[in-house]
Design an enzyme around this catalytic site. Structure first.
Site, PDB file in Angstrom:
ATOM      1  N   HIS A   7       0.547   9.061  -6.308  1.00 21.93           N
ATOM      2  CA  HIS A   7       0.916  10.481  -6.379  1.00 21.93           C
ATOM      3  C   HIS A   7       1.317  10.847  -7.810  1.00 21.93           C
ATOM      4  CE1 HIS A   7       0.493  11.960  -2.365  1.00 21.93           C
ATOM      5  NE2 HIS A   7       1.407  11.147  -1.834  1.00 21.93           N
ATOM      6  N   GLU A  12      -3.418  13.318  -0.853  1.00 20.22           N
ATOM      7  CA  GLU A  12      -3.036  12.236   0.053  1.00 20.22           C
ATOM      8  C   GLU A  12      -4.144  11.191   0.178  1.00 20.22           C
ATOM      9  OE1 GLU A  12      -0.353  11.252   2.194  1.00 20.22           O
ATOM     10  OE2 GLU A  12       0.645  12.406   0.646  1.00 20.22           O
ATOM     11  N   ASP A  68       0.813  -1.200   0.000  1.00 22.35           N
ATOM     12  CA  ASP A  68       0.000   0.000   0.000  1.00 22.35           C
ATOM     13  C   ASP A  68       0.855   1.263   0.000  1.00 22.35           C
ATOM     14  OD1 ASP A  68       0.826  -0.171   2.649  1.00 22.35           O
ATOM     15  OD2 ASP A  68      -1.169  -0.637   3.429  1.00 22.35           O
ATOM     16  N   HIS A  97      -1.632  15.613   5.562  1.00 24.55           N
ATOM     17  CA  HIS A  97      -1.750  14.319   6.214  1.00 24.55           C
ATOM     18  C   HIS A  97      -2.755  14.373   7.360  1.00 24.55           C
ATOM     19  CE1 HIS A  97       2.298  14.230   4.361  1.00 24.55           C
ATOM     20  NE2 HIS A  97       2.035  12.952   4.149  1.00 24.55           N
ATOM     21  N   GLU A 105       0.593  -1.009   7.539  1.00 23.35           N
ATOM     22  CA  GLU A 105       0.532  -1.873   8.727  1.00 23.35           C
ATOM     23  C   GLU A 105       1.569  -2.981   8.713  1.00 23.35           C
ATOM     24  OE1 GLU A 105      -2.130  -3.797   5.657  1.00 23.35           O
ATOM     25  OE2 GLU A 105      -1.584  -1.777   6.303  1.00 23.35           O
ATOM     26  N   HIS A 161       0.597   3.886  -2.843  1.00 23.94           N
ATOM     27  CA  HIS A 161       0.400   5.281  -2.441  1.00 23.94           C
ATOM     28  C   HIS A 161       1.341   6.203  -3.215  1.00 23.94           C
ATOM     29  CE1 HIS A 161      -0.176   8.564   0.631  1.00 23.94           C
ATOM     30  NE2 HIS A 161       1.051   8.865   0.221  1.00 23.94           N
ATOM     31  N   GLU A 162       2.638   5.897  -3.197  1.00 26.33           N
ATOM     32  CA  GLU A 162       3.607   6.774  -3.853  1.00 26.33           C
ATOM     33  C   GLU A 162       3.389   6.821  -5.360  1.00 26.33           C
ATOM     34  OE1 GLU A 162       5.120   8.788  -2.156  1.00 26.33           O
ATOM     35  OE2 GLU A 162       4.804   7.798  -0.240  1.00 26.33           O
ATOM     36  N   ASP A 197     -12.716  -6.962   6.448  1.00 22.03           N
ATOM     37  CA  ASP A 197     -11.709  -7.250   7.462  1.00 22.03           C
ATOM     38  C   ASP A 197     -11.476  -5.979   8.283  1.00 22.03           C
ATOM     39  OD1 ASP A 197      -8.956  -7.437   8.664  1.00 22.03           O
ATOM     40  OD2 ASP A 197      -9.017  -9.407   7.683  1.00 22.03           O
TER      41      ASP A 197
END
Length: 950
Positions: free
Chosen positions: A448, A468, A440, A536, A497, A444-445, A489
């Protein structure tokens, strides 16, 4: 994302005062919060089309969102058809000469749909945030326009777009704006840090404020005191030379002060790092290898080998045969210990392509995070290709590059960032693995990069929080797909995580998309220097709504809705409400049922993203001035008066200095000229006001009497940047910084006699900064060279007696000195003797002769603070505390603490408001004024006594 890599207070710099942004411009240049000018839910404008067409307004005559169209458009290309449509409907769009004033940014085509993005220009100059989108469908040989959205500023009317400020001056002023703000510490390496900053001119840009503000766009780059790279986008008024807007172009996984940068490319790269794709059509060396991810899963890797050479991490397997580029697509480099700074926007010289003597990459590559980075990059590419037919991050199948294992000054770097051309992953450290170890984070990066090539949401305030949020949303969606985790879940919304060695997923996670954050309970107003305006801090408000939609309407439809909203509706300066409208419109376009549309709307309602949400925010202080909008220039107070810079509501006027009563009674009065120059950095003792006036060639310091004070048309005149202006009685002081050497000097002038000088006219090996003045005495931080090395201390210059006295401390052991303040019976200062701790610094006091030293708050242990700057009256010292923290939240933002000058009472919170509290200034008694971002606007507030415990 956030992790333990959030730096201590020592590395934080308050670079700008903007606390957020409105839809009109990042609006009012240096001080706005959150949704100060929300426009997405304006009253509908009359539609000039058939029933069923929805036309929503904006702050300009051009509608922000038009849906439900079914209007034919003709042209030799999609862009020509889009412009033709806009030109044919002047009563709806009010766009004068689209062929001239709209430049094509991009055209995307998929499944018979075309999206044309157009950049507004005014007299040939690009308008910041002026971005308009036309959506069309191909129906046989015809094109049909189905809708439009975005921002086109119709009130622009500049007399001239010829700058009078040179590029050289603009660069100097931009650098000064980034590194020359008051606060922080004078450190032994301060000169080297300041001198490391450089500026690059990026042409002219118009800020859409009022009739428009012509600026020079300067990118300032350098290395902060903590060794981390800094890259600020600074917009300098092209006629007066004042930096009217700045924000970081950092796009980090974790938080605002960690490294990332823009897309500049260093010359002299090795050929295999070039940014233009190869046109080779055959790949005889392409092979499939394998490696083991951090989680123990063995995965296939696309590799390359020629002859007996090593197997290299070049993946040739994914480009389609009809792609405009052929050859390697995905490539992964080993940083070999390079610093994050050296990898920010360029390639470090020691970086090498991942390579192994066998096609089965061993444990060393797992530990470095290279297996995860290379494999996950392919998974992200496949996700965007299979779900949205998107060819890579830029939509044209250009290279996808990663560099893994960068460090922070040779040590662990627990973060990751997108720098405009590649993904950069930190080495990790402590309980954190290398930051490519979770899919993830990789998703995520890379997202961007997708955002940058679609809506290009500006990375500040609410648009930055949406940037973000969307990166988090798709990063998590990709992670669930690769891991097989179900949406129901409990851990499905966790991001990052799997990065920890020992901590459980929920304890390790950087963010949780199921945290239930709402605008009215959790939105935190912060300046652009604090988390870039909350990118963030506030992201899970928006990403939480998107994740709720995914849970309620299903992953497949939700992903299509969010991607369509991003790629075809959103524009760079959208706020939360505009983002909501984009998602709802995309859902409608994609055929969502009434129940599904209700779920979409309900998700945003549940997270508080609805019209008027800002009105539910409040403070526990007295508001003296609302929507001040230019917090970065600070505020001065004394003798029952305050002096502050402000502009008109839309920010189109240069700033003027206003004087008001700290009691809140009466109306502020103008004390400076409103002359087209920028009048800033005001200070007052209640009798005299001093300020800096920026012109296109020089910076003037001026003084004006209030009651019983002194007026002087020009106190100082210089070309260098000024900070720390203060006045008391006959004396005015300021700091000037030489940005060629990085040396700072405190200067003084007697307003009555005209006598002036430096507090220490020593060689460049002597630096002085952070002055305070009272009763003929000047206190300041001092750095000087000895044969044994640099010494740091606090010195008091008695201008009447002509004497100088160093305060009691061991100058050789002191690592940093912060702001000074003078009270009726002594001197107060910040002192840091241990830069390896979690950011704490002591607040100390002594008599003018150095006797009776007292520690008001200790550097360590009970009662210690992360003291960043301070202000003092005769009765109390107020400290700005910026805690070291592993996450960004209300409790980790700059807060104010007050302690009695005798030091016998523990420090108390000045205010319990949850927004950022900055630029505090003491008046009389215990009264303190500051800029507060809680309400989503930049407000000048005050309290007469501490709030106590919060």
């Amino acid at each position: 994302m956030q992790s333990s890599s959030r730096p201590a207070r020592k590395s934080v710099k308050h670079r700008s005062g903007v606390v957020g942004q409105g839809a009109a411009a990042l609006i009012v240049a240096t001080g706005l919060v959150g949704a100060a000018a929300s426009t997405a839910h304006a009253e509908p404008l009359p539609a000039t089309s058939a029933p069923g067409v929805s036309v929503s307004g904006s702050e300009t005559d051009t509608p922000a969102l038009v849906t439900g169209l079914n209007e034919r458009a003709s042209g030799t290309s999609a862009a020509a058809a889009a412009r033709g449509h806009l030109a044919a409907k002047p009563g709806r769009y009010h766009i004068d000469n689209p062929g001239k004033n709209l430049e094509t940014v991009s055209t995307e085509s998929a499944d018979g749909k075309e999206t044309v993005r157009l950049q507004q220009k005014h007299q040939g100059i690009p308008v910041l945030g002026g971005n308009y989108v036309v959506r069309m469908e191909k129906r046989g040989a015809e094109r049909v326009v189905t809708g439009t959205s975005g921002k086109y500023f119709t009130d622009l009317d500049l007399d001239s777009v010829t700058p009078t400020v040179s590029e050289k001056v603009a660069i100097e002023r931009a650098i000064a704006a980034v590194v020359g703000q008051p606060g922080g510490l004078l450190r032994k390496d301060s000169a080297e840090v300041i001198a490391s900053f450089t500026g690059e001119a990026n042409g002219l840009s118009i800020l859409p404020e009022g009739k428009g503000v012509l600026t020079r766009h300067i990118t300032v780059s350098g290395v902060g005191a903590d060794g981390m790279p800094v890259k600020q986008e600074v917009y300098v008024d092209a006629n007066a030379g004042f930096p009217v807007l700045q924000y970081s172009s950092i796009k980090t996984t974790v938080g605002p002060a960690d490294p990332a940068a823009g897309a500049s490319t260093e010359t002299g790269e090795s050929p295999d790092m070039a940014t233009t794709a190869t046109t080779t059509t055959t790949t005889p060396g392409a092979v499939t290898g394998s490696g083991v991810r951090y989680n123990g899963e063995k995965v296939e890797l696309g590799l390359y080998q020629t002859g007996t050479s090593p197997f290299q991490m070049y993946d040739y397997t994914r480009r389609a045969s009809d792609s405009p580029f052929q050859g390697q697509l995905i490539r992964t480099y080993d940083a070999n210990g390079a610093s994050a700074e050296s990898a920010s926007g360029r390639w470090p010289s020691q970086a090498t392509i991942g390579s192994s003597p066998t096609a089965d990459f061993g444990q060393a590559y797992t530990d470095k995070g290279m297996i995860d980075a290379h494999w996950a990059a392919g998974q992200v590419y496949d996700y965007y290709k299979s779900n949205f037919d998107r060819a890579g991050l830029d939509g044209t199948d250009q290279f996808i590059s990663s560099i893994v294992g960068v460090t922070a000054n040779g040590g662990p770097f627990a973060n990751a960032f997108w720098d405009g051309q590649k993904m950069v992953y930190g080495l990790g450290g402590g309980d954190y693995r290398t930051f490519s170890a979770d899919a993830d984070v990789v998703g995520h990066e890379m997202t961007h990069g997708v955002v940058e090539h679609t809506a290009n949401l500006v990375y500040v305030g609410q648009s930055g929080a949406m940037n973000e949020a969307i990166a988090d949303y798709f990063g998590n969606a990709i992670d669930l797909k690769t891991s097989g985790m179900a949406m129901d879940d409990p851990d499905s919304g966790l991001l990052g995580e799997d990065l920890c060695v020992t901590a459980a997923p929920r304890d390790c996670a950087l963010r949780d998309l199921n945290d239930g954050a709402t605008t009215y309970d959790d939105f935190v107003g912060v300046t652009y220097s604090g988390d870039n305006g909350g990118v963030h801090l506030n992201s899970t408000i928006f990403s939480g709504a998107l994740w709720d939609i995914r849970e309620q309407v299903g992953a497949e439809l939700a992903d299509q809705i969010v991607y369509r909203a991003l790629s075809a509706y959103m524009t760079p300066l959208d706020d939360f409400l505009a983002g909501r409208d984009a998602v709802v419109a995309a859902a409608t376009e994609l055929g969502a049922t009434n129940a599904q549309l209700a779920a979409v709307e309900g998700a945003f309602d549940a997270h508080g993203i609805e019209a008027g949400w800002e009105n539910k925010l409040g403070v526990d202080s007295n508001i003296l001035m609302t929507d001040n909008n230019i917090a970065g220039t600070g505020v001065g107070a004394g003798g029952g008066k305050y002096a502050v810079s402000r502009t008109n509501h839309d920010g189109s006027e240069p700033y003027s200095v206003w004087l008001g009563n700290t009691s809140g009674k009466g109306q502020p009065e103008l004390v400076s000229s409103n002359n087209g120059n920028f009048n800033v950095y005001a200070g007052t003792d209640g009798k005299t006001v001093v300020w800096a006036e920026y012109t296109g060639t020089t910076i003037l310091t001026k003084a004006r009497a209030v009651a019983g004070g002194l007026t002087k048309d020009v106190v100082f005149s210089h070309n260098g940047p000024v900070s720390s202006l203060a006045v008391d009685g006959d004396l005015a002081v300021r700091t000037v910084t030489d940005y060629t050497t990085g040396t700072q000097h405190v200067g003084w002038v007697n307003l009555k006699t005209g006598a002036s000088g430096l507090v220490d006219p020593g060689t460049p090996a002597v630096a002085t900064a952070l002055p305070s003045v009272k009763d003929g005495k000047i206190a300041y931080a001092k750095l000087w060279m000895t044969p044994e090395g640099y010494n740091l201390g606090v010195e008091v210059f008695d201008t009447v007696a002509g004497t100088k006295t160093l305060m009691p401390m061991d100058p050789a052991k002191v690592m940093g000195i912060g702001q000074t303040a003078i009270t009726e019976d002594g001197v107060v200062w910040i002192e840091d003797n241990d830069i390896t701790d979690a950011g704490q610094a002591a607040v100390r006091k002594a008599n003018f002769d150095g006797s009776n030293p007292v520690t008001l708050t200790p550097e360590a242990g009970t009662g210690s603070l992360n003291a960043y700057t301070l202000t003092a009256s005769d009765d109390a010292v107020t400290v700005t505390d910026i805690p070291f923290a592993t996450t960004w939240a209300n409790a980790t933002l700059p807060k104010l603490f007050q302690v009695a000058t005798g030091g016998k009472v523990s420090a108390q919170r000045m205010s319990c408001s949850r927004g950022e509290q900055i630029f505090a200034t003491a008046d009389e008694g215990k009264r303190v004024l500051w800029f507060d971002g809680t309400t989503s606007h930049t407000n000048l507030v005050k309290r007469d006594r501490p709030a106590g415990r919060c």
